[in-house]
Structure formats: C-alpha cells, structure tokens
Design a protein around this motif. Structure first.
Motif, mmCIF file in Angstrom:
data_model
loop_
_atom_site.group_PDB
_atom_site.id
_atom_site.type_symbol
_atom_site.label_atom_id
_atom_site.label_comp_id
_atom_site.label_asym_id
_atom_site.label_seq_id
_atom_site.Cartn_x
_atom_site.Cartn_y
_atom_site.Cartn_z
ATOM 1 N N TYR A 194 0.859 -1.186 0.000
ATOM 2 C CA TYR A 194 0.000 0.000 0.000
ATOM 3 C C TYR A 194 0.893 1.233 0.000
ATOM 4 N N PHE A 223 4.493 -6.892 8.874
ATOM 5 C CA PHE A 223 4.333 -5.720 8.013
ATOM 6 C C PHE A 223 5.426 -4.699 8.315
ATOM 7 N N PRO A 325 -4.582 -1.123 -1.370
ATOM 8 C CA PRO A 325 -3.464 -2.075 -1.346
ATOM 9 C C PRO A 325 -3.504 -2.945 -2.606
ATOM 10 N N LEU B 191 -5.354 3.585 6.264
ATOM 11 C CA LEU B 191 -5.060 2.160 6.163
ATOM 12 C C LEU B 191 -4.237 1.796 7.394
ATOM 13 N N ARG B 193 -2.482 -1.505 9.946
ATOM 14 C CA ARG B 193 -2.086 -2.907 10.123
ATOM 15 C C ARG B 193 -1.659 -3.088 11.565
ATOM 16 N N GLY B 321 -8.702 -4.981 6.214
ATOM 17 C CA GLY B 321 -7.515 -4.917 5.372
ATOM 18 C C GLY B 321 -7.562 -3.849 4.300
ATOM 19 N N ARG B 322 -8.682 -3.132 4.208
ATOM 20 C CA ARG B 322 -8.841 -2.149 3.147
ATOM 21 C C ARG B 322 -8.597 -0.732 3.657
ATOM 22 N N VAL B 323 -8.485 0.193 2.707
ATOM 23 C CA VAL B 323 -8.446 1.610 3.049
ATOM 24 C C VAL B 323 -9.856 2.011 3.481
#
Lengths: 332, 333
Positions: A194, A223, A325, B191, B193, B321-323
């Motif tokens: 991303y 990550f 992404p 975004l 993680r 997992g997406r924006v």
C-alpha cells in the motif's frame, strides 16, 4: 581487473570511481549517451572518454558498472551480458517489470554475474542487525518501520524527476533500498503493498511524487513501513538517511545506517555539518563486485534481489494510483 | 471552582496532583460504587465519596478519570446534574457515545472538555506553534511514534480488555491521530495494520496507520505496547514545504539514568520530560480558564469525537484490510 563505466547519469558513479581504484581495479573508460556530460565527467575524474558502448566493450574488460538513467538499464545490461562481462547495475534495476526481468534473464543466459547496487547489504551497522536477527537473540520480527528520506535529487541530476527516464519520483528512488533490506532481514517476500503519496514538497518544481509512505505485508504476516519522501530540505546537513526500527518478540532494535558521524558547528563547512566516519558501504559493494569477477563466486546481492525490490516499488506506484493495497505474487 | 474526580487509578492520581497546583479546589473523589477512595482523598484533603451522587452534590466540575467505557454514563449523569465535565481521552468508547455526550452537555448548558493532554506537552505545543507561524511551510509528510511497554493489568483489568478500553488504537494511537489532525487538518482515509506480538489473543499491541489528509498531506503513525520496559518513546517529524522539524524523546532527553533491572515499573507508562509544570497541570489550568470564560479552548469535545472517528476507521481497516474513509464529523445542530 579492468572495469568500464557505462554512463555518468547516476551520481553514484562519482563514488564508484574512487571505490574501484581503492579496490585495485583499473577504470578503463566511460562512455555516455550524452557525450557532453560524459566528457566533462571524464575530465573531472581523470577517466578516459570512450566514444561508444561497442568500443568500450571491446577493450578487454572484466566487468562493467552501469550508471545510466534507469530506463536505459535494460539496453545497457543486455549489451554487457552479450559481451560476456559481469555487471554491477545501479538501482532501481528498471522502470518496468518486463525490463527488469529481461535484463536479469539476459545475464543468466550469458552466464555472467549481475549485482544490483544495494550498498546497505554491505553497511556494517546494517550487517550487525542482520547478525543479531540471525543469532535469534531478538526472537521473531513482528513489524518494522523504516525511513529512507532524502533531498530533492534533481539538484544533482535532473533526470531523477523525469518519469520517462527514472520511472517515477520518490517511490522509484527510495523504496528499493529498504525493500531489499527487509527481504534480506526477514528472508521473506512481499505479498501486498500500500502506498500513499503526494506532491506538496517541491510542488512547483517537479511533476512526480515527492512524498510517500508505503506499507508492505510479507508472506509471514509481518508488516513494514517505508517513508521514501524527498523531505529533507536543501539546507539539511547531508543528502538524507536510512533508518529502520524492528519490533521483535524478545526486544526491539533500531539502526541508523549513517549515525557514525561528527557534528560540526560553524567553520568552513557552514552552520552545521555531519562528516561521516562510518565505513563506506559503497566500498563494500565495489569490493564484492571486483571479488566476484576475480574469484567467480556468488555476490552478496544479486539481480534477482534487484528485480524483487523493483517489483515492490512498481507495486507501490500502482497502489498510489489506485488508492488501495495491491497484491504481489511472491514468485512471478 | 469546586472539582470532583471520578476514578482513583493512574489518571485520577495524576489529575489530583494537577489540580493541587491550581487555585481550584479538589473537594471530592469517588471511584467504584461503594468503595470510597480514602487514600487519594486524604492526600488532597478531599472527601472520599461512596457514590457519584454524593460527589455531584459537592462540585461544580466533574473530572472523569474512570475507565473509558464509563465516560458516557458518567458524563450524562454529570450533565443532568448541571455540572461541567472534563473527560479523559478517549472521549468515549465509541463515536456514537461521544456524540451523545456532546449533545447532552450542550442541552444541559454545561461545558464538556476532553483531555487530549498531548496538545499541552510543550514539545507538541511548540511544534504546533512553529507550524502555525509558517516556519516550515505547509505540512506535507508527517510521522508520529508512541511506543512503550505493555500496561500492566490491574484490579478488574479494564485497560487490558479492548472491549472496555478500546485497546491500542483508542487508548494510545488516538493521541497522535489527534496530533496529525491538529497539525495537518482533517483526515479522509486510513489504512492500518496491527500485530499481537506479546499476548496473542489480547488484541493488537503494535499498530501502523497511514493517513491521507483532506488537504493532501500524508501521515505515518506508529503506536506500540510491544517495546521492552522501561521504554516510553515519543517521536514526531513534520516535513513542510520549506523546512522540517522533528522531536525524539530518546535523543532529546536532558537527563539519562541507566539502572540495574527492576520490576518496579508504573502500571501504565506515562511519558514526560522534566518541566517546571506538568503538562497535566497545564491542561487542567487551561480548562479552568476556559470554564471561567477567560480563554478559548485549545481542544474541544468535537476534536475528541474527530479522533474517535479516525481511530474507528483505523480499527475497520485492521479488520478488513482495506483503506477506510473517516466518517464525517457531524455534530448534531
């Protein structure tokens, strides 16, 4: 060892010529698509000018360092491989995946070594972290945060900000080093990328992205982020820097590849200067290249590594364009 | 101005010390129903109340330092009693609760303030001032790090329970989500993680988020409870169109001690550089001046809601997992 230089387009050639001489190699000559640039460079660095690539390749060379514009790498590396010579190619390997694959394949077909210019593989601080990780004292790496920020490179070479020649802006310039370090440290491949980019810095001057924050996901689920921005101002004491923080199950480690420096205030170097006393990673790269040519052993960093890092940078550019992404097939 | 603190844990204790340095009067403290916090109250000459109702009768201002999931109910009770509210961050466990709190306090005619204390930390306040006076041009790429060891579990362990505290995003990352918005304007896309590195199953303890701002800036935020004790590291960097500023709590520490290893750590790590006045005191002194109508607030309840909306977008991104888009900051008229 007799080494030829293909092009003075990339500014790293300035360092490599001294590194080659220090490694005991003879710099036989340089040619360049831009004879004006090439001749001027040869005069400044005491290197013989050669009129064409064919002529350079006919001078009984052992290897060639390719420092042309990124878009010309494929043509140049394929030419050197066809002549049966080993290659050290500047990063990124190419502006497209097809070109990167083609030049790696050309070297494999010709049976010649191909090194990608990733000097961080030879940086003693970066290697110390690799050793720590290898020894297992930190446990399993969980996440990583990296920065490879720099000044606007057009101050040194204008083509860096011309997408047809460089392949893009800050993403193409600065993602590959840390992408390679992370692949090396984690022994893993990137499966998703991303990138958020912008062009607020140097907006009136350039058309390419100047700010970029990239998030990589590896097959293991680890990550890592890379800030590749050209966000160091022109008055910054050096070109930029490379730092990486790793969070692991048994501890954390941070590395600043260029922390080994003096701080100088005032005097002839200006208000603030950072002369470096750390080992020259470029020398390690050149020593490896010369050693590979001399001893016919594998290099520490290959064309395959260059291809993998280039694919990450290209995926980052696609992600920035799409705003989502993007998946990356780890084994193309 | 008579103050009552609800909650006698880490933050209640810090706030009590903060109030002691002002000319407001800390008159009452309460904690769990039926368990009057006598020790904290005695230290500050305040009354230890067994119930919230007892406290509300004694004060002009309720300072909510209770677990995050209780902010909403406590604030609504205080508003119903006509008391002003100062509420620790995050403003609430959910943005819906935060909206309801803002509405309730407005309808009751009482003020509601949110303790985004990082705005009062001098290094952050100076960075904001430096950006606002145009010293580095327009912010383009921003970076924030807030990394410490994992907070230790306490009595009912509400802090370690993401359902109650909101976990890493709502409790820790929210500071820098607020900073990003304060310095570079509203955020539209996120975004994120995360990893659960130390205590699998207990929620993420290391998280990265990439923010895209309405005006074009991009921001990288790292929030972590996955660092070894006694680390509490804060860093930021703001790259602007004409210059760059940065802060690194490791690099910029004026006093460094290296001690033999010990288990004697604070339950909840609280950062800080030696200053004449604690940022918590600065914050409470500021809220006092706002309550007295002497100055405009540096941080509004709506900012607390905006930070929650960003954290919730990041939370959705962690799971999908997406924006994710940040929900618009619509405060009911």
């Amino acid at each position: 060892m007799r080494i030829g230089l293909l092009s003075a387009a990339h500014l790293h050639v300035d360092a490599y010529v001294a590194n080659l001489r220090a490694a005991g190699a003879e710099v036989v000559g340089l040619t360049d698509d831009d004879p004006g640039r090439g001749r001027a460079w040869c005069t400044a660095h005491g290197v013989p000018w050669v009129d064409s690539t064919d002529e350079l390749l006919s001078r009984d060379l052992d290897g060639v360092v390719v420092c042309s514009e990124t878009a010309a790498h494929r043509r140049d590396v394929e030419g050197v491989a066809a002549a049966g010579l080993g290659v050290l190619c500047e990063k990124p390997l190419a502006t497209t995946e097809d070109d990167a694959k083609a030049l790696v394949a050309a070297c494999e077909r010709a049976g010649v070594p191909l090194l990608t210019a990733f000097p961080m593989r030879y940086s003693p601080p970066m290697r110390e972290v690799a050793d720590l990780l290898g020894a297992g004292v930190l446990g399993e790496v969980q996440a990583a945060m990296g920065t490879n920020q720099g000044e606007l490179p057009m101050r040194h070479r204008a083509w860096f900000v011309e997408p047809t020649r460089s392949g893009g802006g800050a993403l193409m310039d600065h993602v590959v080093h840390l992408a390679d370090v992370l692949r090396w440290y984690l022994d893993d491949e990137v499966v998703e990328v991303y990138a958020a980019t912008n062009r607020l810095l140097h907006a009136p001057t350039v058309t390419v992205e100047t700010g970029g924050v990239v998030l990589l996901t590896f097959a293991s689920g680890v990550f890592a982020s890379i800030d590749c921005s050209w966000s160091k101002p022109d008055v910054y004491p050096t070109w930029g820097g490379l730092r990486l923080d790793l969070v692991a199950s048994e501890g954390v480690v941070g590395v600043d590849a260029f922390a080994q420096r003096l701080t100088v205030h005032g005097g002839s170097d200006g208000p603030l200067a950072w002369p470096e006393w750390g080992s020259d990673a470029n020398q390690g790269l050149i020593d490896d290249f010369v050693g590979v040519l001399r001893e016919e052993r594998p290099p520490a960093v290959t064309g395959h590594d260059g291809l993998a890092a280039t694919r990450v940078a290209l995926a980052a550019a696609r992600s920035a364009e799409l705003g989502t992404p993007v998946a990356l097939d780890p084994a193309p | 101005m008579r103050i009552g603190i609800v909650g006698a844990g880490s933050m209640g204790t810090v706030h009590a010390e903060g109030w002691a340095a002002t000319d407001a009067e800390l008159v009452a403290v309460c904690a769990e129903p039926g368990e009057a916090p006598t020790e904290l109250a005695a230290r500050h000459g305040a009354r230890a109340c067994a119930t919230l109702e007892e406290l509300l009768d004694l004060v002009d201002v309720v300072d909510v330092c209770a677990p995050t999931d209780l902010h909403h109910d406590l604030t609504l009770a205080a508003a119903a009693a006509g008391r002003h509210v100062i509420c620790e961050k995050p403003l609430a466990r959910t943005s819906a609760q935060a909206r309801a709190m803002i509405t309730a306090c407005r309808d009751a005619g009482v003020q509601l303030h949110v303790g985004h204390v990082v705005r009062f930390f001098p290094e952050y306040a100076l960075a904001k001032h430096t950006v606002d006076r145009g010293a580095i041009g327009v912010p383009a790429v921003l970076r924030f790090t807030r990394a410490s060891y994992a907070p230790k579990g306490r009595d009912d362990d509400w802090f370690a329970d993401p359902a109650r505290s909101g976990g890493l995003l709502l409790d820790l990352m929210i500071h820098d989500l607020d900073q990003a918005r304060w310095l570079a304007g509203p955020v539209t896309r996120v975004l994120a993680r995360s990893r659960a590195t130390l205590r699998p199953g207990s929620g993420p303890d290391h998280c990265l988020a990439v923010l895209t701002h309405e005006q074009g800036a991009i921001t990288h935020v790292e929030a972590s409870w996955a660092y070894p004790a006694p680390v509490f590291r804060t860093r930021f960097e703001v790259a602007g169109t004409t210059g760059v500023l940065d802060h690194d709590s490791d690099r910029d520490a004026p006093v460094r001690t290296i001690m033999a290893p010990t288990e004697d750590l604070a339950d909840v790590p609280i950062p800080g550089s030696p200053m004449a006045e604690s940022p918590y005191t600065t914050e409470l002194r500021h809220f006092l001046a706002v309550l007295r109508g002497q100055t405009e607030p540096v941080v509004r309840a709506e900012d607390g809601l905006a930070a929650l909306l960003m954290a919730e977008a990041a939370e959705r991104s962690l799971h999908g997992g997406r924006v994710e888009s940040v929900a618009p900051l619509e405060v009911p008229a």
